[in-house]
Scaffold this active site. Structure first.
Site, mmCIF file in Angstrom:
data_model
loop_
_atom_site.group_PDB
_atom_site.id
_atom_site.type_symbol
_atom_site.label_atom_id
_atom_site.label_comp_id
_atom_site.label_asym_id
_atom_site.label_seq_id
_atom_site.Cartn_x
_atom_site.Cartn_y
_atom_site.Cartn_z
ATOM 1 N N ASN A 197 0.834 -1.216 0.000
ATOM 2 C CA ASN A 197 0.000 0.000 0.000
ATOM 3 C C ASN A 197 0.861 1.255 0.000
ATOM 4 O O ASN A 197 0.569 2.223 -0.717
ATOM 5 C CB ASN A 197 -0.922 0.014 1.225
ATOM 6 C CG ASN A 197 -2.018 -1.027 1.109
ATOM 7 O OD1 ASN A 197 -2.272 -1.542 0.020
ATOM 8 N ND2 ASN A 197 -2.658 -1.344 2.213
ATOM 9 N N CYS A 239 24.353 -0.207 -1.040
ATOM 10 C CA CYS A 239 23.048 -0.097 -1.730
ATOM 11 C C CYS A 239 21.846 -0.002 -0.791
ATOM 12 O O CYS A 239 21.079 0.955 -0.858
ATOM 13 C CB CYS A 239 22.860 -1.275 -2.667
ATOM 14 S SG CYS A 239 24.019 -1.239 -4.030
#
Ligand SMILES: NC(=O)c1ccc[n+]([C@@H]2O[C@H](COP(=O)([O-])OP(=O)(O)OC[C@H]3O[C@@H](n4cnc5c(N)ncnc54)[C@H](O)[C@@H]3O)[C@@H](O)[C@H]2O)c1
Length: 424
Positions: free
Chosen positions: A214, A257
């Site tokens: 969501n 990263c």
């Protein structure tokens, strides 16, 4: 769950008696009618009620006397303060115990309701107290959490992802597996505590997935990007995304990263004035894991610390944003003497951003790195294992006077003696 279990167990050839404190539910079952709205349930209840395989009564004593196994699937709601309300479970255990007083044959109680660790143990104690019988002699307890979902409950019942059986009784374990004969599943036998906890871990992960998707969707909408196309691609990656990868408890993530990209992504969401509590909590959770490791080392009050593995993961010499470099830096700041072993890190060969990073954080690294593993361990009071390398596996046995803190699950089993795992 009780109604679905009645129907599905009967379909698999069992004779099943339902017991509920609500008499209207028993009355409906005794008219061949389901107590819930659910796909396929009406036909199943009616069919097997007509065959005489399904009935219901309010008297649990009679049900216990007439059967070999009691399957407990009473409600376990939340109290207002968030704690689990186990009153119905313990009341049921009391009823089973009182009934067992009058029963001579071995009886199995299977807890299918979602309950926290320790509940099955207490159920065993309640049954023993009320029956005067002995656990694992006259009766046994089995934790067997149910994984079905409303809306597809019958289909899920017959096709569970796995069937977890947690018990300390082999005979009961076999009986429960026999009960599920004809169901497409793999049986996984485990301890009662793991069996109790897995349902919570499953459901919390499912909830996390919904909230994560969501929040990603909210960002996509702001950017006019198709969230469903994106998540469909995301779900095609079964190597890293939908897989067991990254799901082993251990130390914090790091490297060049993950921290950078998580931070950029959540900051972009913030720039769109979006609230993204799940995304925002990831770096906090990671910091917390670093803090936890540091506290474990400091708790030991050792001044001589060995660190086995410095790069952000094994098999590389990349030190950038390695949580282990951060740990080492803090320990140095606290006056500890460090010796570091990492066979991939050759200080004289570090270059570029990697060298710049370490020069900023531990400028005198070359003085701390030692290429003899035994020398590092020998001269340390506490050793922190941060890479899962076979050569670290038996060190705690070889050096009984050194305290080992394992951040990567180097070996089977939990913490004991001079060996302590970060989350096991
Ligand atoms: N609903 C689901 O999809 C699902 C899936 C998996 C697990 N579970 C778990 O299964 C358990 C039951 O869930 P549910 O949705 O069927 O709940 P529910 O509230 O629909 O049913 C529980 C039943 O237990 C009865 N009951 C309460 N106390 C009793 C007692 N002392 N003796 C006999 N009956 C008693 C209630 O009257 C009710 O009919 C919960 O622990 C739940 O978390 C539910």
């Amino acid at each position: 769950m009780g109604c679905v279990s009645l129907a599905c167990l009967a379909k698999n050839g069992h004779t099943v008696i339902g017991v509920d404190v609500v008499s209207q539910k028993n009355d409906r079952i005794n008219l061949g009618k389901a107590t819930i709205i659910e796909k396929d349930i009406d036909e199943l209840i009616e069919t097997y009620w007509k065959e005489g395989k399904i009935s219901a009564i309010q008297d649990s004593k009679e049900a216990v006397m007439l059967t070999d196994i009691s399957i407990v699937c009473v409600g376990t709601p939340s109290n207002v303060n968030g704690h689990l309300n186990l009153n119905a479970i313990y009341e049921t255990a009391e009823h089973i115990g009182k009934a067992l007083k009058f029963k001579d044959s071995f009886h199995i109680t299977v807890i299918r309701s979602t309950v926290l660790p320790g509940t099955n143990q207490k159920v065993g104690e309640i049954i023993a107290k009320n029956s005067g019988k002995i656990r694992n002699v006259d009766f046994a307890i089995v934790s067997n959490p149910e994984f079905l979902r409303e809306g597809s409950a019958v289909k899920d019942y017959f096709n569970p992802p796995i069937t977890v059986i947690g018990t300390d009784n082999e005979k009961a374990s076999r009986k429960v597996m026999e009960m599920y004969d004809g169901i497409n599943t793999s049986f996984e036998q485990t301890s009662i505590e793991i069996s109790e906890l897995i349902k919570y871990v499953n459901n919390t992960f499912h909830a996390l997935k919904v909230s994560f998707a969501n929040e990603v969707g909210n960002i996509c909408k702001k950017m006019d990007i198709d969230s469903h196309e994106l998540m469909n691609l995301f779900c095609m990656d079964h190597q890293l995304n939908l897989s067991s990868y990254y799901l082993k408890p251990g130390f914090a993530f790091g490297g060049s990263c993950l921290p950078k990209d998580v931070t950029a992504f959540k900051t972009m969401a913030h720039d769109y004035y979006l609230e993204s509590p799940v995304l925002n909590s990831i770096m906090d959770s990671n910091e917390n894991q670093k803090k936890r490791a540091l506290e474990m080392v400091l708790q030991n009050k050792s001044k001589k610390i060995g660190i086995l593995g410095l790069s952000f993961k094994k098999g590389t010499d990349d030190l950038r944003h390695s949580p282990i470099v951060e740990l080492a830096e803090i320990l140095l700041g606290k006056g500890c003497t460090l010796m570091i072993y990492d066979r991939n890190v050759n200080v004289s060969r570090l270059s570029g951003a990697n060298k710049a990073y370490i020069d900023e954080h531990i400028p005198h690294l070359s003085k701390l790195v030692v290429d003899d593993l035994d020398q590092v361990v020998n001269k340390s009071e506490t050793v922190v294992i941060t890479h899962n390398e076979p050569e670290f596996k038996d060190l705690n046995r070889k050096y009984p006077d050194v305290h080992f803190i394992d951040l990567v699950k180097i070996k089977e089993g939990g913490s004991s003696g001079n060996y302590e795992g970060i989350c096991w």
